[in-house]
Design an enzyme around this catalytic site. Structure first.
Site, short mmCIF file in Angstrom:
data_model
loop_
_atom_site.label_atom_id
_atom_site.label_comp_id
_atom_site.label_asym_id
_atom_site.label_seq_id
_atom_site.Cartn_x
_atom_site.Cartn_y
_atom_site.Cartn_z
N GLN A 1 -1.73 46.53 1.52
CA GLN A 1 -1.59 47.29 0.27
C GLN A 1 -1.10 46.44 -0.91
O GLN A 1 -1.15 46.88 -2.04
CB GLN A 1 -0.63 48.48 0.48
CG GLN A 1 -1.18 49.48 1.47
CD GLN A 1 -0.29 50.72 1.61
OE1 GLN A 1 0.69 50.89 0.89
NE2 GLN A 1 -0.62 51.56 2.56
N GLU B 1 -0.31 42.23 -0.67
CA GLU B 1 -0.64 40.80 -0.71
C GLU B 1 -2.12 40.51 -0.95
O GLU B 1 -2.48 39.70 -1.80
CB GLU B 1 -0.21 40.12 0.59
CG GLU B 1 1.29 40.16 0.81
CD GLU B 1 1.71 39.34 2.02
OE1 GLU B 1 1.19 38.24 2.23
OE2 GLU B 1 2.59 39.81 2.77
N HIS C 1 4.88 35.84 -1.76
CA HIS C 1 6.07 36.14 -0.97
C HIS C 1 6.04 37.62 -0.59
O HIS C 1 5.80 38.46 -1.45
CB HIS C 1 7.35 35.80 -1.75
CG HIS C 1 8.58 36.03 -0.94
ND1 HIS C 1 8.97 35.18 0.07
CD2 HIS C 1 9.46 37.06 -0.94
CE1 HIS C 1 10.06 35.66 0.65
NE2 HIS C 1 10.38 36.80 0.05
N ASN D 1 2.64 30.96 -5.26
CA ASN D 1 3.03 31.30 -3.90
C ASN D 1 3.01 32.81 -3.75
O ASN D 1 3.29 33.53 -4.70
CB ASN D 1 4.47 30.78 -3.66
CG ASN D 1 5.01 31.15 -2.29
OD1 ASN D 1 4.36 30.92 -1.26
ND2 ASN D 1 6.19 31.75 -2.26
N ASP E 1 11.60 30.65 -4.16
CA ASP E 1 11.15 31.97 -4.66
C ASP E 1 11.78 32.31 -6.02
O ASP E 1 12.02 33.49 -6.32
CB ASP E 1 11.49 33.08 -3.64
CG ASP E 1 10.91 32.82 -2.27
OD1 ASP E 1 9.80 32.28 -2.19
OD2 ASP E 1 11.57 33.16 -1.27
N ARG F 1 10.25 12.16 6.77
CA ARG F 1 9.86 13.26 5.89
C ARG F 1 9.23 12.73 4.60
O ARG F 1 8.29 13.30 4.06
CB ARG F 1 11.10 14.12 5.56
CG ARG F 1 10.76 15.48 5.02
CD ARG F 1 10.21 16.37 6.13
NE ARG F 1 9.66 17.59 5.59
CZ ARG F 1 9.12 18.57 6.31
NH1 ARG F 1 9.04 18.46 7.63
NH2 ARG F 1 8.65 19.64 5.75
C1 GAR Z 1 2.28 36.35 4.47
O1 GAR Z 1 2.86 37.61 4.72
C2 GAR Z 1 2.99 35.66 3.32
O2 GAR Z 1 3.42 36.55 2.33
C3 GAR Z 1 4.15 35.04 4.04
O3 GAR Z 1 3.59 34.54 5.23
C4 GAR Z 1 2.51 35.39 5.63
C5 GAR Z 1 1.30 34.54 5.92
O4 GAR Z 1 0.27 35.32 6.46
N1 GAR Z 1 4.76 34.01 3.25
C6 GAR Z 1 6.08 33.80 3.21
O5 GAR Z 1 6.86 34.41 3.88
C7 GAR Z 1 6.52 32.70 2.24
N2 GAR Z 1 7.94 32.73 2.05
P1 GAR Z 1 -1.24 34.81 6.46
O6 GAR Z 1 -1.25 33.40 7.07
O7 GAR Z 1 -1.97 35.78 7.32
O8 GAR Z 1 -1.74 34.80 5.04
#
Ligand code: GAR
Length: 209
Positions: free
Chosen positions: A179, A181, A110, A108, A151, A66
């Site tokens: 709506q 992200e 979330h 990030n 987070d 890692r």
């Molecule tokens: C998204 O919904 C993002 O918010 C989530 O992964 C998805 C990626 O979608 N992230 C997490 O859960 C981080 N903890 P995408 O590849 O289509 O953007």
């Protein structure tokens, strides 16, 4: 120009929202200088390719330890000399050295209203499954700076989304993306690119235009 590196693991719809935002002027003063994935099959890499954005895969599978992977990941980020690192569905534990180096310069997205449904084990569809199981009526998404916790960093933007009768985790996930992200991620980058986000302790202050 804010130089941005976007880190992805999967479909890359948030990456697409950032690419579109830069193209249509929702995001100003910004250039996407690279895309990094831990997964060579991530559709997000195709999106980068189609848009002529330099991209690279750094997979933990290719390294014995890692520590070695963590070193290579940080090297890959540094190679683009970014001003901002954007985690857009990047489902890898961020190496501590990278958190330190990019403090207040790494954000990030979330898929919940932090501090609900976040922390260890809450990612992707699991977040929406948990929200439906708890029966909440409002969900949403959060863009925040990355710190040592999961987070827990300073929140930049949040947007609420209604849960509807008959929602499945997949339907809810899609609505939260559409709506919330895909709106707040480009908006947060634009705010940062225009010097409007200041971190004070564990909060941010957004200055008016
Ligand atoms: C998204 O919904 C993002 O918010 C989530 O992964 C998805 C990626 O979608 N992230 C997490 O859960 C981080 N903890 P995408 O590849 O289509 O953007």
């Amino acid at each position: 120009m804010l130089k941005v590196v976007v880190m992805v693991s999967g479909g890359g719809t948030n990456l697409q929202a950032v690419i579109d935002g830069v193209k249509n002027g929702t995001i100003t003063n910004t250039e996407i200088v690279g895309v990094i994935s831990n997964n060579k099959n991530a559709y997000a890499l195709k999106r980068a390719e189609e848009n002529g954005i330099p991209n690279v895969c750094v997979s933990p599978k290719d390294f014995a330890t890692r520590e070695e992977f963590n070193d290579k990941l940080l090297e890959a980020v540094d190679a683009y000399s970014p001003d901002l690192v954007v985690l857009a569905g990047f489902l890898v534990v961020i190496p501590p050295a990278m958190i330190e180096k990019y403090r207040n310069r790494m954000i990030n997205i979330h898929p919940s209203l932090i501090p609900s449904f976040c922390g260890k084990g809450f990612y992707g569809l699991k977040v929406h499954e948990a929200a439906l199981a708890r029966g909440v009526k409002v969900v949403g998404a959060t863009v925040h700076f990355v710190d040592e916790g999961t987070d827990t960093g300073p929140i930049i933007l949040q947007k609420a989304v209604d849960v509807q009768q008959g929602d499945t985790p997949e339907i809810l996930q899609r609505r939260v993306m559409e709506q919330a992200e895909w709106i707040i991620m480009p908006k947060a980058i634009d705010l940062i690119a225009n010097g409007r986000v200041k971190v004070e302790g564990n909060r941010t202050i957004i200055s008016q235009e």
